[in-house]
Design an enzyme around this catalytic site. Structure first.
Site, PDB file in Angstrom:
ATOM      1  N   GLU A   1       0.831  -1.199   0.000  1.00 14.68           N
ATOM      2  CA  GLU A   1       0.000   0.000   0.000  1.00 14.68           C
ATOM      3  C   GLU A   1       0.872   1.259   0.000  1.00 14.68           C
ATOM      4  OE1 GLU A   1      -2.992   2.567   2.791  1.00 14.68           O
ATOM      5  OE2 GLU A   1      -3.078   0.378   3.041  1.00 14.68           O
TER       6      GLU A   1
ATOM      7  N   THR B   1      -3.392   3.163   5.435  1.00 16.60           N
ATOM      8  CA  THR B   1      -4.717   3.038   6.054  1.00 16.60           C
ATOM      9  C   THR B   1      -4.782   2.031   7.198  1.00 16.60           C
ATOM     10  OG1 THR B   1      -5.432   1.326   4.485  1.00 16.60           O
ATOM     11  CG2 THR B   1      -5.852   3.639   3.878  1.00 16.60           C
TER      12      THR B   1
ATOM     13  N   SER C   1      -0.758  -6.242   7.657  1.00 16.02           N
ATOM     14  CA  SER C   1      -0.448  -5.104   8.524  1.00 16.02           C
ATOM     15  C   SER C   1      -1.517  -4.915   9.595  1.00 16.02           C
ATOM     16  CB  SER C   1      -0.313  -3.824   7.687  1.00 16.02           C
ATOM     17  OG  SER C   1      -0.133  -2.697   8.518  1.00 16.02           O
TER      18      SER C   1
ATOM     19  N   SER D   1      -8.950  -8.878   6.443  1.00 19.07           N
ATOM     20  CA  SER D   1      -8.932  -9.752   5.263  1.00 19.07           C
ATOM     21  C   SER D   1      -9.104 -11.226   5.629  1.00 19.07           C
ATOM     22  CB  SER D   1      -7.619  -9.565   4.497  1.00 19.07           C
ATOM     23  OG  SER D   1      -6.509  -9.797   5.340  1.00 19.07           O
TER      24      SER D   1
END
Length: 306
Positions: A126, A165, A224, A267
Site C-alpha cells: 500500500e 490506512t 499489517s 482480510s
C-alpha cells in the site's frame, strides 16, 4: 471458558470488494486469471484462489501481452498502470476505495507543491502504491517518531501528511501530534486516512483487553492490520497471539484462563474464526460464546465493471 468475539468479524468492505472482483472475473472469463500481488494479505484467501486457477505475479512482465490482470486491494503506483497499458493488458483495479481516497489526496498535495510526509511501513504494497502519487521531490516517508526528528524540511513551510490506512491508531495519532509541533502550518487530509475497519478492529481489541485473560488474533503474518491488532492487545495489557491457521494455536496457552477474546484482521474470512471457536469448544465443552452486533454490517462498495 467464556469466548468473547470482537464486534468486527469477517471481511471489511474493501476486502469484500476486491475478493468479489476476482470471483466475478473467474466466473466470467475462467482460468487462468492473473492478479498483480496477493489480492489481499490472507493465506486462506490466496490459496483458495490459486486452487481455482488464479496466478499471482509480482511483475507485470510475467503477464502475457493482451491478457487480463487484476490489481490488488492495496493499490498500485501510476507506473504500474502505465506498464499495463503498454503491454495492452485488460486490467481491473481492485484497489480499496479508501486507499484510492489517499491517492487522490496525495495528488492534490503535490499539485500545490506541498512537502508531503507519508506515514507508513516501507516495503508494504500500500505504501509503495501511495508513494507513486506523490511528487518524488516532495515525498518524505516516516515509520516512527524518531524519523520525524530527522526530517529536513523548513518548519515555516506548509507541510502536508497522509498515512497508510492500516496503521496503529494510537501510534499514528502520536506521530501526527509530533508533526504538528514540528510544523505549525501542518495540513491534514480532509478526513483521517486510517480506514474505518482499522479503527473499529483496534477499538474492539481494546475492549476485549479490558476483561479477557488472553486474546487470539486470526490473521496472516504479512497482514499489517492483523499485526497491529496483536500489538494493540499487548499494549493494553493482555497476552495476545496471532495465528494464520487454527492448527497453529497452542491450546496449552488457555490453561488457567477463563475469558478468551477472539478478533481477526480485515482480510480474514469468518470460517477461520469459526474453526477456532470449534477447537476451543472441543477442549472446553461448557464454554459459552459471547457475540456483539457488527458496526460494519451495512457498509458495501459498488463493484466496477469486470
Amino acid at each position: 471458558m467464556d469466548i468473547y468475539l470482537a464486534k468486527t468479524q469477517g471481511f471489511c468492505a474493501g476486502v469484500s470488494f476486491a475478493v468479489d472482483i476476482v470471483e466475478h472475473a473467474l466466473a466470467k472469463y475462467g482460468a487462468p486469471l492473473y492478479v498483480y500481488h496477493e489480492i489481499v494479505h490472507n493465506t486462506y484467501v490466496v490459496d483458495g484462489f490459486r486452487a481455482k486457477g488464479v496466478i499471482f505475479v509480482e511483475d507485470l512482465n510475467d503477464v502475457p501481452v493482451g491478457t487480463r490482470v487484476i490489481f490488488s486491494a492495496h493499490g498500485v503506483p501510476p507506473s504500474v498502470i502505465e506498464t499495463a497499458k503498454r503491454r495492452e493488458l485488460k486490467y481491473v483495479d481492485a484497489t480499496c476505495p479508501l486507499v484510492t481516497k489517499v491517492h487522490n489526496e496525495a495528488v492534490k498535495f503535490s499539485q500545490h507543491r506541498y512537502e508531503t510526509v507519508l506515514i507508513g511501513h516501507r516495503g508494504h504494497q500500500e505504501l509503495i502504491g501511495t508513494s507513486g502519487y506523490v511528487n518524488p521531490e516532495l515525498l518524505h516517508v516516516v515509520e516512527n517518531e524518531d524519523e520525524i526528528d530527522d526530517l529536513k524540511i523548513d518548519p515555516a513551510k506548509e507541510v502536508s501528511y497522509i498515512t497508510q490506512t492500516t496503521l496503529s491508531v494510537d501510534d499514528t495519532t502520536a506521530m501526527i501530534e509530533k508533526l504538528k509541533k514540528k510544523f505549525p502550518r501542518l495540513l491534514a487530509p480532509p478526513r483521517s486516512d486510517l480506514c474505518y475497519a482499522t479503527q473499529n478492529r483496534q477499538d474492539a481489541v481494546k475492549e476485549l483487553a479490558g476483561f479477557c485473560d488472553i486474546i487470539i488474533i486470526c490473521g496472516s503474518p504479512n497482514s499489517s492490520n492483523s499485526n497491529r491488532l496483536r500489538e494493540t492487545g499487548e499494549k493494553y495489557g493482555t497476552p495476545s497471539y496471532i495465528i494464520d491457521r487454527v492448527q497453529e494455536f497452542d491450546m496449552k496457552l488457555l490453561q488457567g484462563k477463563n475469558k478468551v477474546g477472539i478478533s481477526s484482521g480485515a482480510s480474514v474470512p469468518r470460517i477461520i474464526v469459526d474453526e477456532l471457536i470449534e477447537q476451543i469448544q472441543k477442549a472446553y465443552p461448557n464454554s459459552f460464546v459471547h457475540q456483539f452486533e457488527n458496526p460494519e454490517k451495512n457498509i458495501v462498495f459498488a463493484l466496477p465493471k469486470v
